[in-house]
Design a protein around this motif. Structure first.
Motif, mmCIF file in Angstrom:
data_model
loop_
_atom_site.group_PDB
_atom_site.id
_atom_site.type_symbol
_atom_site.label_atom_id
_atom_site.label_comp_id
_atom_site.label_asym_id
_atom_site.label_seq_id
_atom_site.Cartn_x
_atom_site.Cartn_y
_atom_site.Cartn_z
ATOM 1 N N ARG A 1 -16.798 21.111 -10.056
ATOM 2 C CA ARG A 1 -15.885 21.593 -11.274
ATOM 3 C C ARG A 1 -15.765 23.165 -10.793
ATOM 4 N N ARG A 2 -16.267 23.662 -9.641
ATOM 5 C CA ARG A 2 -16.097 25.192 -9.318
ATOM 6 C C ARG A 2 -15.080 25.292 -8.250
ATOM 7 N N LEU A 3 -14.823 24.059 -7.791
ATOM 8 C CA LEU A 3 -13.657 24.324 -6.593
ATOM 9 C C LEU A 3 -12.247 24.225 -7.257
ATOM 10 N N PRO A 4 -11.369 25.194 -6.521
ATOM 11 C CA PRO A 4 -9.998 25.435 -7.023
ATOM 12 C C PRO A 4 -9.409 24.032 -7.234
ATOM 13 N N PRO A 5 -8.859 23.719 -8.180
ATOM 14 C CA PRO A 5 -8.054 22.569 -8.398
ATOM 15 C C PRO A 5 -6.811 22.353 -7.730
ATOM 16 N N VAL A 6 -6.174 23.459 -7.502
ATOM 17 C CA VAL A 6 -4.946 23.557 -6.953
ATOM 18 C C VAL A 6 -5.106 23.113 -5.467
ATOM 19 N N VAL B 1 0.838 -1.341 -0.032
ATOM 20 C CA VAL B 1 0.077 0.150 -0.002
ATOM 21 C C VAL B 1 0.900 1.233 0.023
ATOM 22 N N PRO B 2 1.908 1.413 0.833
ATOM 23 C CA PRO B 2 2.674 2.600 0.490
ATOM 24 C C PRO B 2 3.143 3.001 -0.919
ATOM 25 N N ALA B 3 3.580 1.943 -1.523
ATOM 26 C CA ALA B 3 3.940 2.077 -3.095
ATOM 27 C C ALA B 3 2.791 2.571 -3.799
ATOM 28 N N LEU B 4 1.324 2.037 -3.439
ATOM 29 C CA LEU B 4 0.328 2.366 -4.312
ATOM 30 C C LEU B 4 -0.028 3.748 -3.838
ATOM 31 N N ILE B 5 0.106 4.260 -2.567
ATOM 32 C CA ILE B 5 -0.198 5.605 -2.003
ATOM 33 C C ILE B 5 0.548 6.694 -2.859
ATOM 34 N N ILE B 6 1.882 6.268 -2.791
ATOM 35 C CA ILE B 6 2.966 7.103 -3.690
ATOM 36 C C ILE B 6 2.451 7.211 -4.952
ATOM 37 N N LEU B 7 2.098 6.274 -5.763
ATOM 38 C CA LEU B 7 1.766 6.076 -7.172
ATOM 39 C C LEU B 7 0.523 7.149 -7.235
ATOM 40 N N ALA B 8 -0.563 6.729 -6.298
ATOM 41 C CA ALA B 8 -1.759 7.685 -6.384
ATOM 42 C C ALA B 8 -1.291 9.057 -6.280
ATOM 43 N N LEU B 9 -0.417 9.493 -5.234
ATOM 44 C CA LEU B 9 -0.065 10.917 -5.049
ATOM 45 C C LEU B 9 0.685 11.536 -6.457
ATOM 46 N N VAL B 10 1.357 10.704 -6.943
ATOM 47 C CA VAL B 10 2.026 11.228 -8.157
ATOM 48 C C VAL B 10 0.952 11.546 -9.336
ATOM 49 N N LEU B 11 0.063 10.531 -9.414
ATOM 50 C CA LEU B 11 -0.902 10.688 -10.316
ATOM 51 C C LEU B 11 -1.880 11.874 -10.133
ATOM 52 N N VAL B 12 -2.029 12.217 -8.866
ATOM 53 C CA VAL B 12 -2.927 13.399 -8.572
ATOM 54 C C VAL B 12 -2.062 14.710 -8.895
ATOM 55 N N VAL B 13 -0.588 14.737 -8.717
ATOM 56 C CA VAL B 13 -0.012 15.985 -8.931
ATOM 57 C C VAL B 13 0.322 16.067 -10.362
ATOM 58 N N VAL B 14 0.333 15.073 -11.206
ATOM 59 C CA VAL B 14 0.706 15.108 -12.711
ATOM 60 C C VAL B 14 -0.753 15.155 -13.409
ATOM 61 N N GLN B 15 -1.713 14.951 -12.806
ATOM 62 C CA GLN B 15 -3.150 15.206 -13.265
ATOM 63 C C GLN B 15 -3.416 16.570 -14.417
ATOM 64 N N PRO B 16 -2.876 17.474 -13.810
ATOM 65 C CA PRO B 16 -2.875 18.904 -14.692
ATOM 66 C C PRO B 16 -2.299 18.751 -15.781
ATOM 67 N N ARG B 17 -1.092 18.197 -16.043
ATOM 68 C CA ARG B 17 -0.436 17.960 -17.173
ATOM 69 C C ARG B 17 -1.049 16.881 -18.128
ATOM 70 N N LEU B 18 -1.638 15.886 -17.473
ATOM 71 C CA LEU B 18 -2.493 15.018 -18.304
ATOM 72 C C LEU B 18 -3.781 15.617 -18.825
ATOM 73 N N ALA B 19 -4.317 16.373 -18.279
ATOM 74 C CA ALA B 19 -5.564 17.328 -18.652
ATOM 75 C C ALA B 19 -5.021 18.100 -19.851
#
Length: 266
Positions: free
Chosen positions: A242-247, A108-126
């Motif tokens: 969608r009105r919430l500040p994404p940051v 799970v720690p590795a999965l949480i790290i993966l999840a956090l990375v995905l959340v952080v890079v999500q703007p670039r993905l968008a």
């Protein structure tokens, strides 16, 4: 296993469920809010994960319901993708139950790290998906409703199955994975893709929850509190998220994810 909860602790679980439901409706990663809360209350990691999954199911479907207009007319496509998601969710849930608890604590720690990375890079993905939207669509697309949809191929089905395995086992950032996968291989209409994501995540959580209820160890009080909160949060997130500040949203997810890591590792 059940832990006695004070009124304040119960309200905290309810609030976490509402926050998770809203976050899941908008982007995914709501598990990174509720999972640390259950850990902090003394639930073992596997029990916390099982109870969290059961609790978030109603919120997933309430979020999908909020997108019912966008999804109208796509029943056949949702059925095909849903079968792959369900099979993946069952596989992931079985893995959680048959692997020793120590394996979950190690993975799970590795999965949480993966999840956090995905959340952080999500703007670039968008932004990448937005560039694809601006580019001319190639062959192999079909118009269905208001969304331009590519045909479902083996790669997409395999990806949805793999995401379902991940979601059935743990689930944090399952929504982010699905957004990226569906945006690249199915449609560039991100609003429509978000609705599809909510349906598939709901199916994965649903089948895993049924499995956990039958053979798992569910802490029912926090699961029910999360369920109530996640329904309210899912409806609110689907309508106004969608009105919430994404940051601010991403920062909150990262903070609670780091708290979960600290709780597991220290």
């Amino acid at each position: 296993m059940n832990v006695a909860l004070s009124v304040a602790e119960g309200l905290a679980v309810l609030a976490a469920g509402a926050a998770a439901g809203a976050i899941n409706a908008v982007v995914g990663s709501g598990t990174l809010v509720t999972f640390p809360v259950l850990l902090s209350l003394g639930y073992p990691p596997v029990v916390a994960n099982v109870s969290n999954t059961v609790g978030l199911v109603p919120g997933s479907f309430s979020a999908a319901y909020a997108y019912r207009r966008e999804l109208a007319g796509h029943g056949r496509l949702l059925t095909r993708l849903g079968v792959a998601a369900v099979l993946g969710g069952i596989t992931g849930g079985v893995l959680l139950l048959v692997l020793p608890p120590g394996a979950f604590r190690a993975i799970v720690p590795a999965l949480i790290i993966l999840a956090l990375v995905l959340v952080v890079v999500q703007p670039r993905l968008a932004r990448a998906l937005a560039r694809r939207r601006a580019a001319p669509e190639g062959a192999g697309t079909a118009s269905s409703g208001d969304a331009e949809v590519r045909r479902v191929g083996p790669l997409l089905l395999a990806g949805v199955f793999g995401t379902g395995v991940y979601g059935g086992y743990f689930g944090a950032a399952q929504g982010v994975l699905l957004l990226g996968l569906l945006g690249v291989l199915l449609s560039t209409d991100l609003r429509w893709v978000n609705g599809v994501k909510n349906v598939l995540a709901g199916l994965v959580n649903g089948v895993a929850a049924v499995l956990f209820v039958v053979v798992g160890n569910v802490a029912w009080l926090p699961a029910l509190l999360i369920a109530v909160g996640s329904v309210l949060g899912g409806l609110a997130g689907g309508r106004w998220g969608r009105r919430l500040p994404p940051v601010a949203l991403r920062a909150t997810i990262v903070v609670v994810g780091l708290a979960a890591l600290a709780n597991l590792l220290l």
